[in-house]
Design an enzyme around this catalytic site. Structure first.
Site, mmCIF file in Angstrom:
data_model
loop_
_atom_site.group_PDB
_atom_site.id
_atom_site.type_symbol
_atom_site.label_atom_id
_atom_site.label_comp_id
_atom_site.label_asym_id
_atom_site.label_seq_id
_atom_site.Cartn_x
_atom_site.Cartn_y
_atom_site.Cartn_z
ATOM 1 N N LYS A 4 91.550 -34.352 66.583
ATOM 2 C CA LYS A 4 92.401 -33.192 65.377
ATOM 3 C C LYS A 4 92.827 -33.837 64.524
ATOM 4 O O LYS A 4 93.172 -33.169 63.380
ATOM 5 C CB LYS A 4 94.061 -32.938 66.605
ATOM 6 C CG LYS A 4 94.546 -33.705 67.040
ATOM 7 C CD LYS A 4 96.309 -34.168 65.736
ATOM 8 C CE LYS A 4 96.476 -35.065 66.624
ATOM 9 N NZ LYS A 4 97.811 -35.359 65.532
ATOM 10 N N THR A 8 99.158 -30.023 63.477
ATOM 11 C CA THR A 8 99.204 -30.737 62.846
ATOM 12 C C THR A 8 98.215 -30.353 61.571
ATOM 13 O O THR A 8 98.066 -30.977 60.578
ATOM 14 C CB THR A 8 97.924 -32.105 63.350
ATOM 15 O OG1 THR A 8 97.762 -32.280 64.495
ATOM 16 C CG2 THR A 8 98.300 -33.524 62.833
HETATM 17 O O1 LIG Z 1 100.376 -36.352 66.525
HETATM 18 C C1 LIG Z 1 101.162 -35.679 65.743
HETATM 19 C C2 LIG Z 1 101.768 -34.875 66.020
HETATM 20 O O2 LIG Z 1 101.374 -34.061 67.721
HETATM 21 C C3 LIG Z 1 101.431 -36.806 64.590
HETATM 22 O O3 LIG Z 1 100.413 -36.050 63.281
HETATM 23 P P1 LIG Z 1 100.341 -37.467 62.209
HETATM 24 O O4 LIG Z 1 99.329 -38.624 62.648
HETATM 25 O O5 LIG Z 1 98.996 -36.494 61.124
HETATM 26 O O6 LIG Z 1 101.566 -37.350 61.604
#
Ligand SMILES: O=C(CO)COP(=O)(O)O
Ligand SMILES: NC(=O)C1=CN([C@@H]2O[C@H](COP(=O)(O)OP(=O)(O)OC[C@H]3O[C@@H](n4cnc5c(N)ncnc54)[C@H](O)[C@@H]3O)[C@@H](O)[C@H]2O)C=CC1
Length: 323
Positions: A183, A240
């Site tokens: 993701k 995300t």
């Molecule tokens: O994993 C995350 C939320 O579940 C955080 O996402 P980011 O690392 O892209 O900030």
């Protein structure tokens, strides 16, 4: 019973705060001594989680030996450093792996890395849609806790559950790991679409077709479809891919605005895991004969290998196919 947290970035600090909010003792290992001093002194982590007053029962340390009296350890380093921190951790204590990524060089998932580094420690994976700031503020959150030992999984879930923090148990460790790793790469793609002004239809298409890529790759690696459709897969993908609070999405936005990856990635203190996972994932997918065109496109942009317009045109010009 005392919990230990390895890694005092945004997520490790938020998890320490979650576990300590009701007065339970938590030992939080930080790499940087100024982070240790700020947590123990000012009760804040201004570098990685500013604006949150930390519970008095959190004790920060830079000595791994201080984790020796913990009965569970949450590992929350960046994925590329998981091997080195797990190797230094006390042996034989259950490890809850919270990092999202695939190791560069080896192509190993986090559980495989941890098992290699600490063979006697039981392993679980904690992954889902969980922005650190929201968890630190006590906002409602649900997450997957995956463990192939059902008894241990239930014990760990009971230890980390809080009124506004609900772990859902799974025995599909591989599925939980793959959802969290993939993701991040897809969030970069959605950020690109946003930065380039491609519209919300494009974002929804990237989420759906990206999820198809995640599912193809996951099934090829032995993950279960329902895990990929759950909190640690689709749930985290939707979170995300929809918010500038995501570091991966923001990185993609910069790429979509025409900035170079080299420029965006130089001198960053916080981690955008997708940038490290993307090329490893692409190579693993190619080796397994799994098509991942969105991941390939993200890799091209991260390598500054092709102009943005060319990458977008190539995705749109792919042969028509059944959904
Ligand atoms: O994993 C995350 C939320 O579940 C955080 O996402 P980011 O690392 O892209 O900030
Ligand atoms: N921030 C979030 O909301 C969430 C993050 N995660 C995952 O948690 C993991 C950690 O991310 P964050 O806490 O956000 O980190 P962060 O981006 O806030 O901080 C960077 C971290 O990297 C550490 N670091 C840098 N060099 C290191 C080294 N050589 N060895 C060990 N550690 C080193 C720093 O000490 C710091 O803890 C990542 O895999 C991320 O995907 C998972 C869920 C939510």
């Amino acid at each position: 019973m005392k919990a230990g947290v390895i890694g005092a970035g945004a997520w490790g600090t938020a998890l320490a705060q979650l576990l300590a909010a009701d007065g339970q003792a938590v030992t939080l290992w930080a790499l940087e001594t100024d982070v240790v001093d700020a947590i123990n002194g000012a009760r804040e982590n201004p570098l990685y989680l500013p604006g949150i007053t930390l519970a008095p029962s959190i004790r920060a340390t830079s000595a791994m030996a201080d984790l020796g009296d913990c009965d569970m350890l949450l590992v929350v380093s960046p994925a590329q450093h998981l091997r080195s921190v797990v190797a230094q951790a006390p042996a034989g204590v259950p490890l809850i792996l919270c990092s999202k990524g695939i190791e560069a060089g080896t192509g190993l998932l986090m559980g495989e890395v941890a098992r290699a580094a600490q063979p006697t420690s039981p392993i679980a994976v904690l992954s889902g849609p969980t922005f650190a700031h929201e968890v630190a503020k006590g906002l409602p959150t649900a997450i997957t806790l995956a463990c192939d030992n059902a008894v241990l999984g239930a014990q760990l879930a009971a230890r980390i559950a809080r009124p506004a923090f609900r772990p859902y148990l799974s025995d599909d460790v591989t599925g939980a790991e793959i959802g969290g790793a993939v993701k991040n790469v897809l969030a970069i793609a959605c950020g690109v679409a946003d930065g380039a002004g491609l519209g919300l239809n494009a974002r929804a298409a990237l989420i759906s077709r990206g999820f198809a890529e995640m599912t193809r790759f996951g099934l090829a690696r032995g993950a279960r479809a329902e895990t990929l459709a759950g909190l640690s897969g689709l749930g985290d993908l939707v979170l995300t891919c929809s918010s500038t609070n995501s570091r991966n999405f923001s990185l993609g936005q910069g790429l979509g605005e025409g900035r170079s990856a080299a420029d965006l990635l130089s001198n960053r203190r916080t981690v955008a895991e997708g940038a490290f996972t993307a090329p490893v994932l692409r190579d693993a997918a190619r080796a397994a004969g799994v098509e991942m065109p969105v991941v390939e496109a993200v890799c091209a942009l991260l390598a500054d290998a092709a102009p943005l317009g060319t990458v977008i045109d190539a995705l749109l010009a792919r042969p028509l196919r059944p959904e």
